[in-house]
Design an enzyme around this catalytic site. Structure first.
Site, short mmCIF file in Angstrom:
data_model
loop_
_atom_site.label_atom_id
_atom_site.label_comp_id
_atom_site.label_asym_id
_atom_site.label_seq_id
_atom_site.Cartn_x
_atom_site.Cartn_y
_atom_site.Cartn_z
N SER A 192 -2.25 2.32 -13.03
CA SER A 192 -1.70 2.61 -11.71
C SER A 192 -2.77 2.88 -10.66
O SER A 192 -3.63 3.74 -10.85
CB SER A 192 -0.78 3.83 -11.83
N LEU B 193 -2.20 4.26 -7.71
CA LEU B 193 -1.94 5.61 -7.21
C LEU B 193 -2.55 6.65 -8.14
O LEU B 193 -3.23 7.58 -7.71
CB LEU B 193 -0.43 5.84 -7.08
N ASP C 237 -4.02 6.98 -2.08
CA ASP C 237 -3.65 5.62 -2.42
C ASP C 237 -3.57 4.79 -1.14
O ASP C 237 -2.49 4.37 -0.70
CB ASP C 237 -2.32 5.61 -3.17
N ASP D 252 -2.56 -2.53 -11.60
CA ASP D 252 -2.09 -2.43 -10.22
C ASP D 252 -3.28 -2.78 -9.32
O ASP D 252 -4.18 -1.97 -9.11
CB ASP D 252 -1.60 -1.00 -9.96
N GLU E 127 -0.09 -7.11 -4.33
CA GLU E 127 1.02 -6.95 -3.40
C GLU E 127 0.72 -7.62 -2.07
O GLU E 127 -0.44 -7.72 -1.65
CB GLU E 127 1.34 -5.47 -3.19
N SER F 59 3.42 2.71 -0.85
CA SER F 59 4.71 2.24 -0.36
C SER F 59 5.68 3.35 0.02
O SER F 59 6.64 3.12 0.76
CB SER F 59 5.37 1.34 -1.41
#
Length: 312
Positions: free
Chosen positions: A59, A61, A71, A98, A127, A136
């Protein structure tokens, strides 16, 4: 001799990469729903593997948070790659990374993905936001990349990672940015044409309605990956019925660690003793088992010379 050892090590690493990438592809493309657990370092990865998870989500984050960054692309891509390498080295299950927005344009994205592959990652998720991105779930201003430009990032990753099994997931942020289903579906079809292996559709709504609506309209052209951080109350049966491919529990090891550390610190500072918390924390023996200290002891018996009792 050294050259032979190096060749063997490189061969073993390449074999493991092919195996984990193939395993991740099998998980994502299977008719059975798969679950990936968040990891942010070697220890959290080992815990998730021991619990029975068959794949990991490295991840952004969580890794950024553990490095003391927000992040928002404050951590460099090299710091992320280093963290991923430690996760890979600690486990035998595939790691999907990620990759935020790829840390820039097509050139940054392909370099980042290639380095991840060299470190043993089984796949990367990028993304469709502009660089620098922002988490997000923070604020409302989320700038999306132009579709053609983002397709270039995906194509560059596919062309420059020398492994056809390496999984490339395209993450769509259209719903996060306040656009509708039409925009999300337009992007999904473009990313599929650009070489994505799966589509991650993201939502910040408290229920799964717009995720399920997307899945119905998408008709499973490519596997669908979801991250139910906000709509966690939705039953998994809904995802199975919608033929969702993969569910990512994206930040829960990191959040659990914060809660546990806070509770332990509060009790110790209050009690001025650890006696009250020993039953609630892992034992040292648990830690030693998790990190395979027994292997070190066995290796000592094999590789260290035996010293006779009383020898000077």
């Amino acid at each position: 001799m050294i050259g032979d050892v190096t060749i063997t090590a490189n061969s073993n690493n390449a074999t493991r990469q092919a195996s984990t990438a193939s395993s991740l592809r099998t998980l994502v493309c299977s008719n059975e729903i798969a679950f990936l657990m968040e990891a942010h370092d070697a220890l959290s990865a080992s815990v998730a593997e021991a619990a029975g998870f068959r794949g990991l989500w490295a991840s952004g984050l969580s890794i950024s948070s553990c490095l003391g960054y927000r992040d928002a692309n404050e951590a460099s891509w090299t710091e992320i790659v280093d963290a991923v390498h430690r996760i890979v080295e600690a486990t035998q299950i595939p790691v999907l990374v990620d990759g935020d927005s790829g840390f820039g344009n097509f050139n940054n994205a392909r370099l980042f993905a290639r380095k991840l592959h060299q470190r043993g990652a089984a796949g990367v998720c990028v993304e469709d936001k502009s660089f620098p991105k922002k988490n997000s779930f923070v604020a409302d201003r989320h700038s999306l990349a132009e579709i053609g430009e983002f397709c270039g990032r995906l194509q560059a990753i596919r062309d420059h990672v020398p492994d056809p099994e390496f999984v490339v997931v395209a993450r769509i942020e259209a719903l996060i940015a306040g656009h509708g289903q039409d925009e999300a579906l337009t992007r999904a079809h473009a990313y599929a044409d650009a070489g994505a292996d799966a589509i991650l559709i993201h939502s910040r709504k408290p229920d799964a309605a717009e995720i399920l609506a997307f899945s119905r309209a998408w008709r499973n052209r490519l596997p669908v990956v979801i991250v139910p951080t906000k709509y966690y109350r939705a039953p998994v049966a809904q995802y199975r019925a919608a033929q969702i491919s993969t569910v990512i529990w994206a930040n829960h090891n990191m959040r659990a660690a914060i809660s546990a550390m806070r509770q332990v610190c509060d009790r110790i500072i209050r009690d001025e003793s650890t006696a009250g918390i020993e039953r609630d924390v892992a034992t040292l023996e648990d830690l030693f088992d998790l990190l395979k200290y027994q292997e070190l002891s066995a290796a000592e018996q094999k590789y260290l010379p035996q010293i006779a009792s009383g020898a000077r």
